[in-house]
Design a protein around this motif. Structure first.
Motif, PDB file in Angstrom:
ATOM      1  N   SER A   1       7.663  -1.330  15.764  1.00  0.00           N
ATOM      2  CA  SER A   1       6.767  -0.540  14.924  1.00  0.00           C
ATOM      3  C   SER A   1       7.187   0.905  14.697  1.00  0.00           C
ATOM      4  CB  SER A   1       5.356  -0.552  15.523  1.00  0.00           C
ATOM      5  OG  SER A   1       4.500   0.205  14.713  1.00  0.00           O
ATOM      6  N   ARG A   2       7.575   1.194  13.470  1.00  0.00           N
ATOM      7  CA  ARG A   2       7.833   2.589  13.073  1.00  0.00           C
ATOM      8  C   ARG A   2       6.527   3.379  13.009  1.00  0.00           C
ATOM      9  NH1 ARG A   2      10.191  -0.112   7.690  1.00  0.00           N
ATOM     10  NH2 ARG A   2       8.260  -0.752   6.702  1.00  0.00           N
ATOM     11  N   VAL A   3       5.419   2.679  12.781  1.00  0.00           N
ATOM     12  CA  VAL A   3       4.108   3.341  12.766  1.00  0.00           C
ATOM     13  C   VAL A   3       3.809   3.888  14.167  1.00  0.00           C
ATOM     14  CG1 VAL A   3       1.628   2.992  12.444  1.00  0.00           C
ATOM     15  CG2 VAL A   3       3.252   1.864  10.900  1.00  0.00           C
TER      16      VAL A   3
ATOM     17  N   PRO B   1      -2.739  -0.189  10.440  1.00  0.00           N
ATOM     18  CA  PRO B   1      -2.048   0.331   9.247  1.00  0.00           C
ATOM     19  C   PRO B   1      -1.976  -0.670   8.098  1.00  0.00           C
ATOM     20  CG  PRO B   1      -0.441  -0.306  10.916  1.00  0.00           C
ATOM     21  CD  PRO B   1      -1.799  -0.473  11.549  1.00  0.00           C
ATOM     22  N   GLY B   2      -2.234  -1.949   8.382  1.00  0.00           N
ATOM     23  CA  GLY B   2      -2.056  -2.971   7.378  1.00  0.00           C
ATOM     24  C   GLY B   2      -0.576  -3.236   7.184  1.00  0.00           C
ATOM     25  N   PRO B   3      -0.193  -4.365   6.697  1.00  0.00           N
ATOM     26  CA  PRO B   3      -1.029  -5.543   6.458  1.00  0.00           C
ATOM     27  C   PRO B   3      -1.430  -6.217   7.775  1.00  0.00           C
ATOM     28  CG  PRO B   3       1.292  -6.017   5.961  1.00  0.00           C
ATOM     29  CD  PRO B   3       1.224  -4.577   6.343  1.00  0.00           C
TER      30      PRO B   3
ATOM     31  N   ARG C   1       0.805  -1.238   0.000  1.00  0.00           N
ATOM     32  CA  ARG C   1       0.000   0.000   0.000  1.00  0.00           C
ATOM     33  C   ARG C   1       0.831   1.278   0.000  1.00  0.00           C
ATOM     34  NH1 ARG C   1      -3.315  -2.888   3.529  1.00  0.00           N
ATOM     35  NH2 ARG C   1      -1.567  -4.301   3.601  1.00  0.00           N
ATOM     36  N   THR C   2       1.928   1.302   0.708  1.00  0.00           N
ATOM     37  CA  THR C   2       2.685   2.555   0.770  1.00  0.00           C
ATOM     38  C   THR C   2       3.266   2.910  -0.598  1.00  0.00           C
ATOM     39  OG1 THR C   2       3.189   2.115   3.084  1.00  0.00           O
ATOM     40  CG2 THR C   2       4.519   3.783   2.000  1.00  0.00           C
ATOM     41  N   ARG C   3       3.823   1.926  -1.298  1.00  0.00           N
ATOM     42  CA  ARG C   3       4.416   2.212  -2.608  1.00  0.00           C
ATOM     43  C   ARG C   3       3.349   2.651  -3.612  1.00  0.00           C
ATOM     44  NH1 ARG C   3       5.016   0.189  -7.146  1.00  0.00           N
ATOM     45  NH2 ARG C   3       4.227  -1.895  -6.688  1.00  0.00           N
TER      46      ARG C   3
ATOM     47  N   LEU D   1      -1.587  -2.871  15.973  1.00  0.00           N
ATOM     48  CA  LEU D   1      -0.357  -2.995  15.181  1.00  0.00           C
ATOM     49  C   LEU D   1      -0.159  -4.442  14.751  1.00  0.00           C
ATOM     50  CD1 LEU D   1       2.024  -0.970  17.512  1.00  0.00           C
ATOM     51  CD2 LEU D   1       0.971  -0.135  15.386  1.00  0.00           C
ATOM     52  N   ARG D   2       0.487  -4.603  13.617  1.00  0.00           N
ATOM     53  CA  ARG D   2       0.815  -5.950  13.154  1.00  0.00           C
ATOM     54  C   ARG D   2       1.936  -6.538  14.014  1.00  0.00           C
ATOM     55  NH1 ARG D   2       4.504  -8.129   9.431  1.00  0.00           N
ATOM     56  NH2 ARG D   2       5.368  -6.063   9.050  1.00  0.00           N
ATOM     57  N   VAL D   3       1.828  -7.820  14.327  1.00  0.00           N
ATOM     58  CA  VAL D   3       2.926  -8.529  14.969  1.00  0.00           C
ATOM     59  C   VAL D   3       3.963  -8.791  13.874  1.00  0.00           C
ATOM     60  CG1 VAL D   3       3.609 -10.631  16.177  1.00  0.00           C
ATOM     61  CG2 VAL D   3       1.410  -9.562  16.698  1.00  0.00           C
TER      62      VAL D   3
ATOM     63  N   THR E   1       4.543   9.573   7.076  1.00  0.00           N
ATOM     64  CA  THR E   1       3.306   9.752   6.289  1.00  0.00           C
ATOM     65  C   THR E   1       2.193   8.827   6.779  1.00  0.00           C
ATOM     66  OG1 THR E   1       3.975   8.254   4.482  1.00  0.00           O
ATOM     67  CG2 THR E   1       4.491  10.597   4.206  1.00  0.00           C
ATOM     68  N   GLN E   2       2.567   7.679   7.381  1.00  0.00           N
ATOM     69  CA  GLN E   2       1.540   6.818   7.971  1.00  0.00           C
ATOM     70  C   GLN E   2       0.898   7.542   9.157  1.00  0.00           C
ATOM     71  OE1 GLN E   2       0.490   3.544   7.021  1.00  0.00           O
ATOM     72  NE2 GLN E   2      -1.122   3.834   8.542  1.00  0.00           N
ATOM     73  N   ALA E   3       1.718   8.198   9.984  1.00  0.00           N
ATOM     74  CA  ALA E   3       1.167   8.937  11.125  1.00  0.00           C
ATOM     75  C   ALA E   3       0.257  10.058  10.635  1.00  0.00           C
ATOM     76  CB  ALA E   3       2.301   9.490  11.988  1.00  0.00           C
TER      77      ALA E   3
HETATM   78  C1  NCD Z   1       3.463  -0.635   8.106  1.00  0.00           C
HETATM   79  C2  NCD Z   1       4.924  -0.574   7.779  1.00  0.00           C
HETATM   80  O1  NCD Z   1       5.375  -1.062   6.753  1.00  0.00           O
HETATM   81  O2  NCD Z   1       5.614   0.000   8.588  1.00  0.00           O
HETATM   82  N1  NCD Z   1       2.638  -0.825   7.022  1.00  0.00           N
HETATM   83  C3  NCD Z   1       2.340   0.210   6.205  1.00  0.00           C
HETATM   84  O3  NCD Z   1       3.141   1.035   5.859  1.00  0.00           O
HETATM   85  N2  NCD Z   1       1.057   0.282   5.805  1.00  0.00           N
HETATM   86  C4  NCD Z   1       3.160  -1.501   9.238  1.00  0.00           C
HETATM   87  C5  NCD Z   1       3.542  -2.944   9.177  1.00  0.00           C
HETATM   88  O4  NCD Z   1       4.288  -3.386   8.311  1.00  0.00           O
HETATM   89  O5  NCD Z   1       3.073  -3.669  10.052  1.00  0.00           O
END
Ligand code: NCD
Length: 300
Positions: free
Chosen positions: A164-166, A255-257, A54-56, A214-216, A134-136
């Protein structure tokens, strides 16, 4: 502002300006012809050293909607796979006249280094476990559009905070915008130095206006941080019963995935309280706003 490397670079006024510009960009995205001439003739390079869907795609759509030329560069199949250094790649991008470089890299700090080597703007699209500004911003935008405000809200960020960078970018940005953030997860995955925290999800839920799951991130785990997936879900997974502990107005984000069935059940992910699809849609508008702000003022 030349680069967007960290959410810490954004004061409340600048962040709010980005969210406001994103709202006008969203209006463009709702039209039949989703395009503005703003960045015509400018080149945006997407430099992705880590897998991303999704980010790309979101950055690509954002740049194209502003009429920029987009070059997608993924490390697989490039000279990077042959061992070319980031610095040599930077020189190549420089020689091609990149006006902006969007970089995702497994090493924390890579975007900051790149910013010293190229003349164009650098946008951090995720660097290791460090930041994802940009996710934030898209999360802040989503919260503001659902709740009408950010200031004064209680936000719980739940799960694998450590990797998590998110989470890191959201703690910085949402705090700047006046929210109160609590990090929730097992002691092994919640670094205490990041801010307020709790190990008890059920205690936090009744007070939360926003619950961000958050994703594990198993790919970043070198050790065993919890006994089993089942035990993790039992204590920190968001299911229907837990959602019923939340106030009626509270929303659920991710944030996905997603690891469906691990940190979030499908029932919750696909419920009306979930903003997961909106977050993806809003991501394009927010990235348009960032590109516009960083590149829009200059003319080559
Ligand atoms: C996140 C990431 O890549 O940091 N996903 C994203 O950008 N949508 C979170 C994640 O990978 O869990």
């Amino acid at each position: 502002m030349k680069h967007l490397l960290s959410a810490a670079d954004l004061d409340a006024a600048t962040a709010t300006e980005i969210l406001d510009i994103a709202a006008s960009m969203a209006a463009v995205s709702g039209r039949e012809i989703k395009k503005l001439p703003t960045l015509r003739g400018r080149t945006v390079v997407n430099l992705f050293y880590e897998d991303s869907t999704r980010t790309r795609i979101s950055f690509e759509a954002a740049a194209k909607r502003l009429s920029a030329d987009v070059i997608n560069f993924s490390a697989k199949g490039s000279s990077v796979a042959k061992g070319e250094s980031l610095k040599d790649t930077a020189w190549t991008l420089q020689a091609m006249g990149a006006d902006a470089v969007v970089i995702r890299h497994p090493a924390s700090g890579a975007p900051h280094r790149l910013a010293n080597w190229v003349e164009g703007s650098v946008l951090n699209a995720g660097d290791g476990t460090h930041e994802h500004p940009t996710q934030a911003l898209l999360d802040a935008y989503t919260i503001r559009s659902r709740m009408g405000k950010i200031d004064g809200l209680q936000v719980a960020i739940v799960g694998d905070v450590l990797h998590s960078r998110v989470a890191r970018s959201n703690v910085l940005l949402l705090t700047t915008l006046g929210a109160k953030v609590t990090l929730v997860g097992p002691p092994t995955l919640v670094p205490s130095e990041l801010g307020e925290y709790s190990y008890d999800l059920d205690a936090v839920l009744p007070e939360a206006d926003v619950v961000m799951m958050l994703r594990v991130q198993r790919e970043r785990m070198t050790d065993s941080y919890f006994p089993s997936a089942r035990e993790y879900s039992r204590r920190y997974g968001l299911d229907g019963a837990r959602v019923r502990r939340m106030p009626d107005h509270a929303i659920v984000m991710h944030p996905g995935p997603m690891n469906r069935g691990m940190e979030i059940t499908p029932e919750v992910a696909d419920s009306p309280r979930s903003t997961i699809v909106e977050q993806v849609t809003n991501g394009v508008s927010v990235r348009m706003a960032c590109l516009y702000l960083l590149l829009g003022g200059k003319h080559s």
